[in-house]
Design an enzyme around this catalytic site. Structure first.
Site, mmCIF file in Angstrom:
data_model
loop_
_atom_site.group_PDB
_atom_site.id
_atom_site.type_symbol
_atom_site.label_atom_id
_atom_site.label_comp_id
_atom_site.label_asym_id
_atom_site.label_seq_id
_atom_site.Cartn_x
_atom_site.Cartn_y
_atom_site.Cartn_z
ATOM 1 C CE LYS A 45 41.073 36.893 28.837
ATOM 2 N NZ LYS A 45 41.040 38.231 29.367
ATOM 3 C CE LYS A 67 39.453 38.253 34.068
ATOM 4 N NZ LYS A 67 38.909 39.300 33.247
ATOM 5 C CE LYS A 118 32.293 38.942 28.729
ATOM 6 N NZ LYS A 118 33.593 39.452 28.348
HETATM 7 N N1 AQP Z 1 36.210 39.639 37.583
HETATM 8 C C1 AQP Z 1 36.083 40.910 37.219
HETATM 9 N N2 AQP Z 1 35.967 41.873 38.158
HETATM 10 C C2 AQP Z 1 35.827 43.167 37.798
HETATM 11 N N3 AQP Z 1 35.793 43.594 36.534
HETATM 12 C C3 AQP Z 1 35.890 42.665 35.571
HETATM 13 N N4 AQP Z 1 35.883 42.737 34.238
HETATM 14 C C4 AQP Z 1 36.019 41.508 33.715
HETATM 15 N N5 AQP Z 1 36.121 40.604 34.694
HETATM 16 C C5 AQP Z 1 36.041 41.289 35.856
HETATM 17 C C6 AQP Z 1 35.737 43.983 33.508
HETATM 18 O O1 AQP Z 1 34.698 43.804 32.547
HETATM 19 C C7 AQP Z 1 35.057 44.478 31.364
HETATM 20 C C8 AQP Z 1 35.012 43.450 30.266
HETATM 21 O O2 AQP Z 1 36.194 43.300 29.625
HETATM 22 P P1 AQP Z 1 36.355 42.262 28.478
HETATM 23 O O3 AQP Z 1 35.065 42.046 27.840
HETATM 24 O O4 AQP Z 1 37.495 42.687 27.663
HETATM 25 O O5 AQP Z 1 36.682 40.947 29.212
HETATM 26 P P2 AQP Z 1 37.862 40.572 30.127
HETATM 27 O O6 AQP Z 1 38.442 41.748 30.833
HETATM 28 O O7 AQP Z 1 38.814 39.801 29.325
HETATM 29 O O8 AQP Z 1 37.202 39.686 31.241
HETATM 30 P P3 AQP Z 1 35.966 38.752 31.119
HETATM 31 O O9 AQP Z 1 34.755 39.579 30.838
HETATM 32 O O10 AQP Z 1 35.830 37.846 32.256
HETATM 33 O O11 AQP Z 1 36.299 37.916 29.896
HETATM 34 P P4 AQP Z 1 37.436 36.827 29.783
HETATM 35 O O12 AQP Z 1 38.077 36.551 31.078
HETATM 36 O O13 AQP Z 1 36.719 35.727 29.212
HETATM 37 O O14 AQP Z 1 38.398 37.375 28.809
HETATM 38 C C9 AQP Z 1 36.424 45.125 31.587
HETATM 39 O O15 AQP Z 1 36.260 46.448 32.023
HETATM 40 C C10 AQP Z 1 36.986 44.291 32.689
HETATM 41 O O16 AQP Z 1 37.929 44.985 33.456
#
Ligand code: AQP
Length: 344
Positions: A119, A210, A213
């Site tokens: 990130k 992956k 968001k």
């Molecule tokens: N690509 C993915 N495949 C499976 N699980 C995923 N999660 C996120 N992306 C994937 C799971 O969704 C939950 C949300 O966690 P978060 O809100 O902390 O966000 P994140 O893990 O940082 O991932 P996001 O939602 O894509 O946000 P970005 O990348 O913008 O930070 C967790 O259980 C995560 O494992």
């Protein structure tokens, strides 16, 4: 309040995507159905985590409510008395415990977190914040405050769960074994969740990455708000490979592997079984059509149920849960404050 706790949270830094649904929301809903009455279920919005990467602050509050509505549209049963939904920033103990835990977490540990590195790369131009660096400590506080042994999350959160375990073990070693419940090891977490654990849905355009968001990847990301037709189009345009035959091999055919994984989760069958059925077939278009059709079914159902969510009922449940969680978390925080010498 003595039931074992299952806990998960999803940031509100944007709209949910298919990876969030398959990696975190669906497993939690399956656990709610499987363990109704036996476990306490905390499904919260880590809203303070939402701007560890840049967000539009003016939209954040509404996004949080919208995401909560999506939990319900996805099938979260609000009438279940063992289920609690709450916003992290409405329970001040999260922030207070994070400050304490910071002093039991090492710079080296946080620097090794892959999510921080990834990130950090993505936000390079806007500069990396201390909030992003400290994210796993706040997450450890989110988990340890409630004595949650089970934390169903996607594969990308594995290191953070392991760090929360290390911090809990460290404090227990120092202050006594009954201070904190230690979250289960990753392999046990996967076994607990069953087929829904350890999931990493990839971008449809760049399957080495992956689905996310915060990465600007509209064609590679299926948002749960996408129209079924637009989502189907994204699936049909998914990047595959030139091998010419379908095999479940995430190294050599990550695009195909991703589609097989999505299909398996949507139809509720083990990926090995689904991969077996498609193995050796040459019609990538047929596989894409099958996935697109399941995604359309999912999204049209979600949209219909989203429109029908009773927001008044949702807010009532939310506020009642937050009231109770302030008490639960406050009690655990007090124990920790006593242990570290802040309270008599
Ligand atoms: N690509 C993915 N495949 C499976 N699980 C995923 N999660 C996120 N992306 C994937 C799971 O969704 C939950 C949300 O966690 P978060 O809100 O902390 O966000 P994140 O893990 O940082 O991932 P996001 O939602 O894509 O946000 P970005 O990348 O913008 O930070 C967790 O259980 C995560 O494992």
């Amino acid at each position: 309040m003595s039931k074992p706790v299952i806990l998960t949270g999803l940031r509100a830094n944007g709209e949910f995507h298919l990876g969030n649904y398959l990696g975190a929301i669906l497993p939690m809903l399956q656990l709610q159905q499987r363990f109704a009455g036996e476990y306490r279920l905390n499904m919260f919005v880590p809203d303070l985590h939402s701007f560890t990467t840049p967000v539009e602050h003016a939209k954040l509050y509404l996004q949080i409510v919208q995401n909560l509505k999506m939990y319900v549209a996805a099938g979260l049963d609000l009438a279940n008395d063992d289920t609690y939904i709450y916003r992290q920033s409405f329970v001040a103990a999260h922030s207070e415990l994070a400050v304490i835990l910071n002093n039991f977490t090492y710079y080296g540990e946080l620097s090794r977190m892959t999510q921080f590195k990834e990130k950090g790369e993505q936000t390079k131009e806007t500069s990396v914040t201390a909030g992003l660096f400290d994210y796993p400590v706040l997450m450890a506080a989110d988990i340890l405050l409630y004595g949650a042994e089970w934390v169903p999350v996607g594969e990308d959160q594995r290191q953070h769960i392991e760090l929360a375990r290390d911090i809990a073990l460290r404090l227990n070693h120092r202050f006594g074994d009954d201070l904190l419940v230690v979250p289960a090891e990753w392999s046990q977490q996967l076994a607990f969740v069953g087929s829904g654990g350890g999931i990493r849905i990839r971008s449809l355009r760049n399957p080495d990455q992956k689905m996310s968001k915060s990465i600007d990847d509209p064609a590679g990301t299926i948002l749960l708000s996408d129209s079924p037709e637009a989502a189907a189009k994204k699936i049909m345009g998914a990047t595959t490979d030139s091998v010419g035959a379908i095999h479940y091999d995430m190294e050599k055919q990550p695009g195909i592997g991703n589609l097989l994984q999505i299909l398996a989760l949507l139809i509720g069958e083990p990926v090995a079984e689904v991969a077996g059925k498609w193995s050796g077939k040459t019609g990538y278009g047929d596989l894409k059509t099958a996935v697109a059709s399941e995604v359309k079914v999912l999204l049209s159902g979600l949209h219909k149920r989203l429109d029908a969510v009773n927001e008044v009922e949702l807010m009532r449940k939310l506020e009642a849960s937050e009231y109770l969680m302030r008490d639960v978390a406050g009690q655990r925080l007090y124990k920790i404050q006593q242990a570290v010498g802040l309270r008599p």
